[in-house]
Design a protein around this motif. Structure first.
Motif: not given
Length: 174
Positions: A15-43
């Protein structure tokens, strides 16, 4: 408190990027990005962001049923995201950080006013997540170009202007 859900983070990112789920998963970075946001802001902050996103989707769905299974009205969703997330002084900067992370492949430090009020985390400083983040940034797909110095565009491709898909123009002319 439960750890933020990967699936919910992925829906938020769609919803934030206007890219589809498949396109985001295709970057191979979705899990790392969640981990980064969690580390940067807190759970706690990430969970609040995901809760606000879930509420925004419910607002956009109205009486039509489950927000997960229906095509949401993009205009209503945009209004609800602005109301519930982007105008919120705690969640807005984090959501903008998630957008920048996906598009630029880099986490930018949150504003000093935010960290003064909600706390600073060591991982909250500006940084790239992985070496692939720059190459996989959504910016390059959005403008129809290759990241300079990272992915060769092919012989003679420089002679053609970048192709911008209609979905990014929002009614503007080429």
């Amino acid at each position: 408190m439960t750890a933020p859900s990967f699936e919910e983070f992925l829906r938020l990112s769609v919803d934030l990027t206007a890219f589809g789920e498949t396109e985001l998963l295709g970057t191979g970075l979705a899990r790392q990005y969640l981990a980064k946001v969690r580390a940067a802001c807190g759970d706690e902050i990430v969970t609040a962001l995901l809760d606000a996103h879930r509420a925004a989707r419910a607002d956009a769905a109205g009486d039509a049923g489950s927000p997960d299974r229906m095509l949401l009205d993009r205009i209503l969703l945009g209004r609800s995201l602005r109301h519930r997330i982007f105008s919120d002084e705690r969640l807005g900067p984090v959501a903008r950080g998630v957008i920048k992370l996906w598009y630029a492949g880099m986490w930018y430090a949150l504003p000093p006013e935010w960290t003064d009020r909600y706390g600073a985390h060591a991982a909250g400083e500006a940084s790239t997540v992985t070496a692939a983040s720059y190459q996989e940034g959504l910016l390059w797909r959005a403008i129809g170009a290759n990241p300079p110095g990272a992915k060769g565009p092919g012989y003679g491709s420089w002679a053609q202007p970048p192709r911008i898909e209609d979905r990014y123009l929002n009614g503007a002319t080429k």
